[in-house]
Design a protein around this motif. Structure first.
Motif, PDB file in Angstrom:
ATOM      1  N   ASP A 165       1.127  -1.283  -0.130  1.00 15.35           N
ATOM      2  CA  ASP A 165       0.265  -0.054  -0.158  1.00 15.35           C
ATOM      3  C   ASP A 165       0.925   1.356  -0.280  1.00 15.35           C
ATOM      4  OD1 ASP A 165      -1.922   2.523   0.283  1.00 15.35           O
ATOM      5  OD2 ASP A 165      -3.022   0.538   2.141  1.00 15.35           O
ATOM      6  N   ALA A 166       2.031   1.202   0.927  1.00 16.61           N
ATOM      7  CA  ALA A 166       2.457   2.521   1.338  1.00 16.61           C
ATOM      8  C   ALA A 166       3.442   2.556   0.096  1.00 16.61           C
ATOM      9  CB  ALA A 166       3.620   1.912   2.525  1.00 16.61           C
ATOM     10  N   ALA A 167       4.338   1.232  -0.993  1.00 22.60           N
ATOM     11  CA  ALA A 167       5.201   1.498  -1.585  1.00 22.60           C
ATOM     12  C   ALA A 167       4.213   2.000  -2.837  1.00 22.60           C
ATOM     13  CB  ALA A 167       5.903  -0.098  -2.187  1.00 22.60           C
ATOM     14  N   LEU A 168       2.752   1.773  -3.363  1.00 21.58           N
ATOM     15  CA  LEU A 168       2.117   2.057  -4.492  1.00 21.58           C
ATOM     16  C   LEU A 168       1.581   3.614  -4.447  1.00 21.58           C
ATOM     17  CD1 LEU A 168       0.046  -1.077  -5.332  1.00 21.58           C
ATOM     18  CD2 LEU A 168       2.146  -0.428  -6.494  1.00 21.58           C
ATOM     19  N   GLY A 169       1.470   4.298  -3.208  1.00 21.09           N
ATOM     20  CA  GLY A 169       0.585   5.620  -2.409  1.00 21.09           C
ATOM     21  C   GLY A 169      -1.141   4.947  -2.860  1.00 21.09           C
ATOM     22  N   ARG A 230      11.093  -6.161  -5.660  1.00 23.73           N
ATOM     23  CA  ARG A 230      11.597  -5.520  -5.248  1.00 23.73           C
ATOM     24  C   ARG A 230      10.992  -5.123  -3.973  1.00 23.73           C
ATOM     25  NH1 ARG A 230      13.875  -1.634  -8.521  1.00 23.73           N
ATOM     26  NH2 ARG A 230      14.037  -2.582 -11.268  1.00 23.73           N
ATOM     27  N   LEU A 231      10.296  -5.026  -2.957  1.00 23.90           N
ATOM     28  CA  LEU A 231      10.318  -5.166  -1.370  1.00 23.90           C
ATOM     29  C   LEU A 231      11.080  -6.067  -1.179  1.00 23.90           C
ATOM     30  CD1 LEU A 231       6.650  -3.821  -1.854  1.00 23.90           C
ATOM     31  CD2 LEU A 231       8.835  -2.438  -1.047  1.00 23.90           C
ATOM     32  N   ASP A 232      10.815  -7.619  -1.767  1.00 22.58           N
ATOM     33  CA  ASP A 232      11.685  -8.713  -1.185  1.00 22.58           C
ATOM     34  C   ASP A 232      12.843  -8.784  -0.646  1.00 22.58           C
ATOM     35  OD1 ASP A 232      10.925 -10.833   0.141  1.00 22.58           O
ATOM     36  OD2 ASP A 232      11.916 -11.901  -1.744  1.00 22.58           O
ATOM     37  N   GLN A 233      13.695  -8.129  -2.292  1.00 22.56           N
ATOM     38  CA  GLN A 233      14.910  -7.600  -2.020  1.00 22.56           C
ATOM     39  C   GLN A 233      15.435  -6.879  -0.569  1.00 22.56           C
ATOM     40  OE1 GLN A 233      15.334  -6.735  -6.185  1.00 22.56           O
ATOM     41  NE2 GLN A 233      16.053  -8.131  -6.812  1.00 22.56           N
TER      42      GLN A 233
END
Length: 244
Positions: A165-169, A230-233
């Protein structure tokens, strides 16, 4: 919406559900029902529409709303507004930008209730039909394995959704809907959890209305799964949570 799905599922004593939502309240309402029922459920959304084109730029429904304001301020003529309106929503599907419907479809995919690609494949693409066929086949497998919906609505899965949610906005309405979904699943999701997730998460994607990109661009860039990768990395999400 949640009550309607619940009463029909119980009245017909179905073994499982395939939910087909595609607008702001329908996506969370149906997922709320699935959590309440806790029977095997697979979600396949209708997908987002493509952006329109007007005066050499890409547009969507919000541009019509802004056009109405421009018209009443004398900055746009009636014929211009009509042309803008006719071009803004060129295909079927949910809004082209990251408003509530697409936001909730992204989070539903993250929660593991829909197949990879479900949130971002545009509605008119043939890939959407192919995805729907695979979702239908997988729904049978989900029933065969007896995977109830609450299996996927764990604390770690909900935390993943907050980070995405935060990463996508995403739309701020996701706060209302995720808390409601967690409640139906018997899991507490405090408001503070949104702030905590946001504080540790980079804003990776800037789609309309915040930016000039659309859901079709997210799809071409790999969709929700590319963002989660990307978030998992970065160690920000739990990649071990179950999915349908």
């Amino acid at each position: 919406i949640a009550d309607s799905v619940e009463v029909m599922a119980k009245a017909h004593a179905v073994d499982g559900l395939v939910l087909v939502p595609n607008c702001d309240k329908v996506v969370p309402g149906m997922v709320m029902a699935a959590a309440r029922l806790d029977i095997p459920t697979t979600v396949v959304s209708g997908g987002p529409m493509l952006a329109g084109h007007y005066a050499g730029r890409r547009i969507e429904n919000k541009d019509v709303l802004e056009g109405v304001g421009a018209f009443f301020q004398g900055k746009m003529g009636a014929h211009q507004l009509e042309a803008l309106e006719e071009a803004a929503c060129p295909t079927c599907g949910s809004c082209a930008g990251l408003f509530t419907a697409n936001s909730m479809s992204c989070l539903t995919e993250c929660l593991g209730l829909s197949l990879p690609g479900d949130a971002a494949i545009p509605a008119p693409f043939s890939a959407r039909l192919e995805l729907a066929r695979r979702a239908g086949a997988q729904a049978v497998e989900v029933v065969r394995r007896g995977w109830g919906t609450r299996r996927f609505l764990r604390a770690a899965s909900l935390d993943n959704a907050l980070v995405l949610d935060a990463a996508l906005g995403c739309s701020t309405n996701t706060v209302l809907h995720l808390i409601a979904i967690a409640h139906e699943a018997g899991t507490e999701l405090p408001l503070q959890a949104f702030n905590e997730a946001s504080a540790r998460t980079p804003h990776l994607v800037k789609l309309s209305p915040a930016g000039s990109w659309y859901m079709e661009d997210l799809h071409r860039s790999g969709g929700v799964m590319a963002v989660l990768h990307r978030l998992d990395q970065a160690g920000l999400v739990d990649g071990s949570v179950p999915t349908v």
